[in-house]
Design an enzyme around this catalytic site. Structure first.
Site, PDB file in Angstrom:
ATOM      1  N   GLY A  56       0.845  -1.186   0.000  1.00  0.00           N
ATOM      2  CA  GLY A  56       0.000   0.000   0.000  1.00  0.00           C
ATOM      3  C   GLY A  56       0.880   1.234   0.000  1.00  0.00           C
ATOM      4  N   GLN A  61       3.210   9.913   0.868  1.00  0.00           N
ATOM      5  CA  GLN A  61       4.465   9.166   0.902  1.00  0.00           C
ATOM      6  C   GLN A  61       5.312   9.414  -0.348  1.00  0.00           C
ATOM      7  OE1 GLN A  61       2.480   5.276   2.212  1.00  0.00           O
ATOM      8  NE2 GLN A  61       4.530   5.179   3.121  1.00  0.00           N
ATOM      9  N   CYS A 104       6.339   0.062   7.239  1.00  0.00           N
ATOM     10  CA  CYS A 104       5.921   1.203   6.436  1.00  0.00           C
ATOM     11  C   CYS A 104       7.051   1.572   5.493  1.00  0.00           C
ATOM     12  CB  CYS A 104       5.591   2.379   7.354  1.00  0.00           C
ATOM     13  SG  CYS A 104       5.043   3.864   6.493  1.00  0.00           S
ATOM     14  N   LEU A 105       6.702   1.887   4.256  1.00  0.00           N
ATOM     15  CA  LEU A 105       7.728   2.287   3.290  1.00  0.00           C
ATOM     16  C   LEU A 105       8.408   3.590   3.691  1.00  0.00           C
ATOM     17  CD1 LEU A 105       5.880   1.377  -0.031  1.00  0.00           C
ATOM     18  CD2 LEU A 105       7.634   0.062   1.189  1.00  0.00           C
ATOM     19  N   HIS A 146      -4.011   1.451   7.904  1.00  0.00           N
ATOM     20  CA  HIS A 146      -2.678   2.049   7.823  1.00  0.00           C
ATOM     21  C   HIS A 146      -2.670   3.200   6.812  1.00  0.00           C
ATOM     22  CE1 HIS A 146       1.865   1.606   7.799  1.00  0.00           C
ATOM     23  NE2 HIS A 146       1.672   2.243   6.662  1.00  0.00           N
ATOM     24  N   GLU A 147      -3.229   2.962   5.617  1.00  0.00           N
ATOM     25  CA  GLU A 147      -3.222   3.990   4.577  1.00  0.00           C
ATOM     26  C   GLU A 147      -4.125   5.163   4.948  1.00  0.00           C
ATOM     27  OE1 GLU A 147      -0.823   3.822   2.587  1.00  0.00           O
ATOM     28  OE2 GLU A 147      -0.388   1.712   2.987  1.00  0.00           O
ATOM     29  N   HIS A 150      -2.218   7.420   7.240  1.00  0.00           N
ATOM     30  CA  HIS A 150      -1.273   8.282   6.517  1.00  0.00           C
ATOM     31  C   HIS A 150      -1.937   9.570   6.054  1.00  0.00           C
ATOM     32  CE1 HIS A 150       2.610   6.419   6.171  1.00  0.00           C
ATOM     33  NE2 HIS A 150       2.099   5.270   5.758  1.00  0.00           N
TER      34      HIS A 150
END
Length: 179
Positions: A56, A61, A104-105, A146-147, A150
């Site tokens: 995701g 991000q 997380c990226l 999670h997204e 963000h």
């Protein structure tokens, strides 16, 4: 079988913002223009997510403070969920609260046991402005929550407390990207 293009095939890989970048901590703006720029952003986000081997990715991000995320994530039964949501709203997060590994990226290489509900429902729009409703369970529910975090300026570390939080923040401070 109908021919479909692979999401991100025409996109460009963008740099991923990391912990410490202000854009990750500010709430994102609603998308108001559903034109070609939005479609390009979504393509770029898929390309970036795949290049980083994520499941995701939210627009902030990649430095865009807009309410958009993409996903290609399995659920706990290994059913693949692929898509995007523009102006998402988390309308339900319920069921059992489970602690599971979450990364997380924007915090590359880090992971922590994070509590999330095992069911989530998100409503929003496609890049064409069509309404969409996405329901997820298990791992995919974790991804949806999670997204959405963000896009509100949150990170999974915000759900941690005590030694888990201290350890994650200490690891981030020591990481090459955290300096």
């Amino acid at each position: 079988m109908p021919h479909r293009t692979i999401p991100g095939a025409r996109g460009r890989v963008r740099p991923i913002t990391v912990l410490g970048d202000r854009v990750l901590r500010e709430p994102c703006r609603d998308v108001t223009d559903f034109g070609p720029e939005l479609a390009r952003l979504v393509e770029d986000m898929f390309a970036t997510m795949y290049a980083a081997r994520g499941v995701g990715l939210a627009a902030n991000q990649v430095g865009e403070p807009l309410r958009v995320f993409v996903y290609d994530c399995p659920d706990d039964e290994d059913v693949r969920h692929l898509g995007h949501v523009v102006n998402p709203r988390l309308v339900a997060a319920d069921g059992v609260v489970l602690r599971g590994p979450e990364g997380c990226l924007s915090l590359p290489g880090l992971e922590a046991g994070t509590e999330r509900y095992d069911r989530a429902v998100v409503e929003g729009f496609t890049v064409q402005g069509e309404p969409v409703r996405v329901e997820g369970t298990g791992w995919f529910a974790r991804c949806l929550q999670h997204e959405c975090d963000h896009l509100a300026g949150g990170l999974y570390v915000d759900h941690l407390s005590g030694w888990r939080r201290r350890r994650a923040l200490r690891q981030a401070a020591r990481a090459p990207w955290g300096r």
